[in-house]
Design a protein around this motif. Structure first.
Motif, short mmCIF file in Angstrom:
data_model
loop_
_atom_site.label_atom_id
_atom_site.label_comp_id
_atom_site.label_asym_id
_atom_site.label_seq_id
_atom_site.Cartn_x
_atom_site.Cartn_y
_atom_site.Cartn_z
N VAL A 27 35.68 -8.16 16.55
CA VAL A 27 35.53 -6.81 16.24
C VAL A 27 35.12 -6.74 14.51
O VAL A 27 35.62 -7.73 13.99
CB VAL A 27 37.11 -6.39 16.12
N VAL A 28 33.92 -5.80 14.46
CA VAL A 28 33.49 -5.93 12.91
C VAL A 28 33.63 -4.42 12.61
O VAL A 28 33.57 -3.63 13.10
CB VAL A 28 31.91 -6.19 13.26
N GLU A 29 34.19 -4.65 11.07
CA GLU A 29 34.25 -3.27 10.43
C GLU A 29 33.59 -3.54 9.18
O GLU A 29 33.66 -4.41 8.29
CB GLU A 29 35.70 -3.31 9.96
N ASN A 78 39.40 -9.84 17.24
CA ASN A 78 39.07 -10.18 18.57
C ASN A 78 39.48 -9.31 19.62
O ASN A 78 40.66 -8.67 19.51
CB ASN A 78 39.35 -11.70 18.92
N VAL A 79 38.79 -8.63 20.52
CA VAL A 79 39.34 -7.97 21.77
C VAL A 79 38.53 -8.56 23.14
O VAL A 79 37.16 -9.10 23.10
CB VAL A 79 38.86 -6.70 21.45
N GLY A 102 44.09 1.18 12.39
CA GLY A 102 43.74 1.58 13.47
C GLY A 102 42.56 0.83 14.17
O GLY A 102 41.98 1.01 15.19
N VAL A 103 42.38 -0.43 13.69
CA VAL A 103 41.33 -1.35 14.03
C VAL A 103 41.62 -1.87 15.51
O VAL A 103 40.73 -1.84 16.46
CB VAL A 103 41.26 -2.64 13.10
N ALA A 104 42.82 -2.25 15.80
CA ALA A 104 42.95 -2.72 17.27
C ALA A 104 42.88 -1.59 18.22
O ALA A 104 42.25 -1.88 19.10
CB ALA A 104 44.41 -3.45 17.15
N VAL A 105 43.29 -0.40 17.76
CA VAL A 105 43.03 0.72 18.83
C VAL A 105 41.75 1.03 18.98
O VAL A 105 41.40 1.11 20.13
CB VAL A 105 43.87 1.99 18.21
N ALA A 106 41.02 1.27 17.93
CA ALA A 106 39.57 1.41 18.07
C ALA A 106 38.90 0.49 19.07
O ALA A 106 38.12 0.62 19.91
CB ALA A 106 38.86 1.45 16.67
N ALA A 107 39.19 -0.96 18.57
CA ALA A 107 38.43 -1.94 19.28
C ALA A 107 39.01 -1.89 20.94
O ALA A 107 38.03 -2.24 21.74
CB ALA A 107 38.97 -3.47 18.96
N VAL A 167 36.42 -1.57 24.02
CA VAL A 167 36.12 -2.78 25.01
C VAL A 167 36.46 -1.82 26.36
O VAL A 167 35.97 -2.31 27.34
CB VAL A 167 36.97 -3.94 24.85
N ALA A 168 37.56 -1.09 26.45
CA ALA A 168 37.95 -0.31 27.59
C ALA A 168 36.72 0.44 28.26
O ALA A 168 36.26 0.38 29.45
CB ALA A 168 38.99 0.44 27.75
N ARG A 169 36.09 1.30 27.47
CA ARG A 169 34.92 1.88 27.67
C ARG A 169 33.84 1.07 28.18
O ARG A 169 33.23 1.34 29.36
CB ARG A 169 34.44 2.83 26.58
#
Length: 163
Positions: free
Chosen positions: A58-60, A67-68, A93-98, A102-104
């Protein structure tokens, strides 16, 4: 909360220092299948994803911050999601966005239908990530995990491609 802009990419050997630093956080030490205490261990962690699923850095901006992954893909179109974020990037919100990304990816690119994840019931932050990423709670798995002789209940969540 300001919307966070993250992207997912394949892990690289050069990311080993980030992995090593991440697994020094007390709450992440148990997230690796073995102790990650050297750069060689961190490189091994990156390599260990080969053939067991899809893990993404996961890159910001230009920094790897987490990681996801989607693993345990089965013939029914199901997969298991996991995530972690380095301590200094948490609460944004990094984990939520990632997890949403990954779900999409899993639904659109891999054709999966159902994604599951679980968190210890004493981890409300992980529960918030799951629910904000569209994973609905499905129940408690009693005594599922054991760390250092202590049993923990796990709350299972799932998201369907049709959600």
């Amino acid at each position: 909360m300001t919307p966070v802009n993250v992207r997912l990419r394949e892990w690289r050997e050069a990311d080993a220092p980030v992995v090593l630093r991440a697994f020094q956080a007390p709450d992440l030490r148990r997230q690796a299948p073995w102790p990650v205490v050297t750069l060689k261990d961190a490189s091994g962690w990156i390599a260990s994803w080969e053939g067991v699923g899809h893990a993404f850095a996961v890159v910001e901006g230009e920094r790897v911050v987490g990681n996801v992954a989607v693993t345990k893909l089965d013939s029914h179109g199901n997969g298991w999601v996991s995530y972690w974020v380095v301590p200094e990037a948490r609460g944004k919100g990094v984990a939520v966005a990632a997890t949403e990304l990954v779900a999409r990816w899993a639904f659109d690119e891999r054709g999966l239908y159902r994604l599951e994840l679980g968190h210890r019931t004493n981890n409300p932050a992980s529960c918030r990530v799951a629910t904000k990423a569209g994973f609905l709670p499905e129940g408690i798995e009693r005594g599922k995990l054991c760390y250092e002789g202590v049993r923990y209940d796990v709350e299972r969540h799932a998201r369907l491609a049709t959600d």
